[in-house]
Design an enzyme around this catalytic site. Structure first.
Site, PDB file in Angstrom:
ATOM      1  CG  HIS A   1      -9.673 -44.818  53.077  1.00 55.27           C
ATOM      2  ND1 HIS A   1     -10.121 -45.982  52.516  1.00 55.27           N
ATOM      3  CD2 HIS A   1      -9.736 -43.890  52.087  1.00 55.27           C
ATOM      4  CE1 HIS A   1     -10.458 -45.765  51.256  1.00 55.27           C
ATOM      5  NE2 HIS A   1     -10.214 -44.505  50.964  1.00 55.27           N
TER       6      HIS A   1
ATOM      7  CB  CYS B   1      -9.796 -27.219  69.410  1.00 52.70           C
ATOM      8  SG  CYS B   1      -9.178 -28.688  70.268  1.00 52.70           S
TER       9      CYS B   1
ATOM     10  CD  GLN C   1      -8.404 -48.884  48.905  1.00 47.17           C
ATOM     11  OE1 GLN C   1      -9.521 -48.496  48.549  1.00 47.17           O
ATOM     12  NE2 GLN C   1      -7.888 -50.040  48.513  1.00 47.17           N
TER      13      GLN C   1
ATOM     14  CB  THR D   1      -8.128 -53.098  47.007  1.00 45.34           C
ATOM     15  OG1 THR D   1      -9.158 -52.099  47.076  1.00 45.34           O
ATOM     16  CG2 THR D   1      -7.450 -53.015  45.661  1.00 45.34           C
TER      17      THR D   1
ATOM     18  CB  CYS E   1     -10.577 -32.029  69.106  1.00 44.30           C
ATOM     19  SG  CYS E   1     -11.923 -31.067  69.812  1.00 44.30           S
TER      20      CYS E   1
ATOM     21  CG  ASP F   1      -4.784 -52.683  59.213  1.00 40.85           C
ATOM     22  OD1 ASP F   1      -5.373 -53.502  58.484  1.00 40.85           O
ATOM     23  OD2 ASP F   1      -3.682 -52.173  58.908  1.00 40.85           O
TER      24      ASP F   1
HETATM   25  N1  APR Z   1      -6.033 -62.266  50.240  1.00 40.47           N
HETATM   26  C1  APR Z   1      -6.164 -61.423  49.177  1.00 40.47           C
HETATM   27  N2  APR Z   1      -7.301 -60.747  48.889  1.00 40.47           N
HETATM   28  C2  APR Z   1      -8.356 -60.942  49.719  1.00 40.47           C
HETATM   29  C3  APR Z   1      -8.306 -61.814  50.844  1.00 40.47           C
HETATM   30  C4  APR Z   1      -7.086 -62.483  51.085  1.00 40.47           C
HETATM   31  N3  APR Z   1      -6.953 -63.329  52.117  1.00 40.47           N
HETATM   32  N4  APR Z   1      -9.530 -61.787  51.453  1.00 40.47           N
HETATM   33  C5  APR Z   1     -10.292 -60.930  50.759  1.00 40.47           C
HETATM   34  N5  APR Z   1      -9.602 -60.440  49.710  1.00 40.47           N
HETATM   35  C6  APR Z   1     -10.022 -59.445  48.716  1.00 40.47           C
HETATM   36  C7  APR Z   1     -11.478 -59.521  48.344  1.00 40.47           C
HETATM   37  O1  APR Z   1     -11.649 -60.400  47.227  1.00 40.47           O
HETATM   38  C8  APR Z   1     -11.775 -58.068  47.962  1.00 40.47           C
HETATM   39  O2  APR Z   1     -11.447 -57.840  46.594  1.00 40.47           O
HETATM   40  O3  APR Z   1      -9.833 -58.183  49.321  1.00 40.47           O
HETATM   41  C9  APR Z   1     -10.817 -57.267  48.830  1.00 40.47           C
HETATM   42  C10 APR Z   1     -11.502 -56.618  50.009  1.00 40.47           C
HETATM   43  O4  APR Z   1     -12.407 -55.684  49.484  1.00 40.47           O
HETATM   44  P1  APR Z   1     -13.114 -54.632  50.472  1.00 40.47           P
HETATM   45  O5  APR Z   1     -13.576 -55.360  51.691  1.00 40.47           O
HETATM   46  O6  APR Z   1     -14.083 -53.838  49.676  1.00 40.47           O
HETATM   47  O7  APR Z   1     -11.902 -53.724  50.963  1.00 40.47           O
HETATM   48  P2  APR Z   1     -11.248 -52.496  50.227  1.00 40.47           P
HETATM   49  O8  APR Z   1     -11.164 -52.692  48.765  1.00 40.47           O
HETATM   50  O9  APR Z   1      -9.980 -52.213  50.957  1.00 40.47           O
HETATM   51  O10 APR Z   1     -12.303 -51.321  50.567  1.00 40.47           O
HETATM   52  C11 APR Z   1     -11.912 -50.003  50.278  1.00 40.47           C
HETATM   53  O11 APR Z   1     -13.969 -49.219  51.302  1.00 40.47           O
HETATM   54  O12 APR Z   1     -15.508 -49.281  53.022  1.00 40.47           O
HETATM   55  C12 APR Z   1     -14.418 -48.606  52.524  1.00 40.47           C
HETATM   56  O13 APR Z   1     -12.911 -47.309  53.774  1.00 40.47           O
HETATM   57  C13 APR Z   1     -13.255 -48.629  53.485  1.00 40.47           C
HETATM   58  O14 APR Z   1     -10.888 -48.684  52.980  1.00 40.47           O
HETATM   59  C14 APR Z   1     -12.136 -49.305  52.713  1.00 40.47           C
HETATM   60  C15 APR Z   1     -12.562 -49.080  51.260  1.00 40.47           C
END
Ligand code: APR
Length: 247
Positions: free
Chosen positions: A120, A131, A102, A190, A128, A105
């Site tokens: 994502h 176009c 997701q 995530t 663009c 980077d």
């Molecule tokens: N190691 C492992 N897990 C971690 C760490 C770490 N060092 N630091 C944070 N986390 C976990 C958090 O506990 C959380 O569950 O990573 C997760 C980050 O969650 P989000 O910030 O919500 O990220 P993500 O799940 O990728 O979000 C999905 O939401 O805003 C949109 O497009 C954006 O791709 C993103 C999507």
């Protein structure tokens, strides 16, 4: 870190015929990129409206100013951490087939992973709005915002999925196909909140995959689909997994 559970997870990885990784912002936190949610989450500091597609179309300059600050001013000089590198090594040694991420980077590719589906999109490319021409970010001069298309002068948008925008059809199709083929899915960092991305591990589970989840805290996946929850930082746990796989 629970060593027995870690050893059991490594056994699963060794035994797997088709392992797939599903990653979120948490895997890149130790590369210096804040997550979106949680105590240090980006959305606590920045209003997500700036990444909403209608807002971008109406106020591209305001949106671009924030996008440049939260992404482009930071992402250009960040490096993959050990977690990204171990996943790349796992692919090299055929312990892992693909990564569904997701994240925008590009750190999985920078770490050497070749089979990566970016649900994502990616910050590395601009597209663009008129176009649909695509340009690598290295062609853009973000001192002048909003950047415009070299061909039609239309406003360029980062090739990332904005809120209320569909996710790229190819990445979506292939990701669900991979989830159906997987007999093991490693879910790393995530919050499992954003759809349709968060449906992918559920499809893997429904198709018989074992689920290993790596996160500093539990998510709703942990109770619903996870077989092995390894609590801890992605870099620490993946480093141990890398050692036990002799990568
Ligand atoms: N190691 C492992 N897990 C971690 C760490 C770490 N060092 N630091 C944070 N986390 C976990 C958090 O506990 C959380 O569950 O990573 C997760 C980050 O969650 P989000 O910030 O919500 O990220 P993500 O799940 O990728 O979000 C999905 O939401 O805003 C949109 O497009 C954006 O791709 C993103 C999507």
């Amino acid at each position: 870190m629970d060593i027995t559970k870690l050893d059991q997870a490594v056994k699963l990885i060794r035994k797997a015929k088709y392992a797939v990784a599903f990653t979120g912002a948490g895997i890149s936190v130790e590369s210096g990129i804040p997550p979106f949610r949680g105590k240090h989450g980006l959305w606590n500091k920045v209003d997500p409206i700036f990444l909403e597609i209608e807002y971008f179309k109406n106020k591209p300059l305001q949106s671009w100013k924030i996008i440049k600050e939260i992404f482009y001013d930071k992402l250009n000089n960040i490096e993959p951490n050990i977690a990204h590198k171990v996943l790349a090594k796992m692919e090299e040694r055929s312990f892992l087939e693909t990564i569904i991420t997701q994240n925008i980077d590009h750190l999985h590719q920078k770490a050497g992973s070749r089979y990566v589906y970016e649900l994502h999109g990616t910050y590395k490319q601009l597209v663009c709005t008129e176009c649909s021409s695509e340009f690598d970010i290295s062609f853009a001069n973000l001192d002048f915002l909003p950047p415009t298309c070299y061909i039609c002068k239309g406003i360029l948008k980062p090739d990332i999925v904005f809120f209320n925008e569909p996710i790229p059809a190819f990445a979506k199709k292939r990701s669900f196909e991979e989830a159906k083929k997987a007999d093991l899915m490693l879910i790393i960092g995530t919050n499992a909140e954003v759809l349709p991305a968060a449906d992918i591990p559920v499809v893997a589970k429904e198709n018989g995959a074992k689920i290993i989840e790596i996160n500093i805290k539990e998510t709703h996946f942990t109770k619903e689909i996870t077989d092995f929850y390894l609590q801890g930082k992605a870099s620490e746990i993946m480093k141990e997994i890398g050692k036990k796989l002799y990568l």
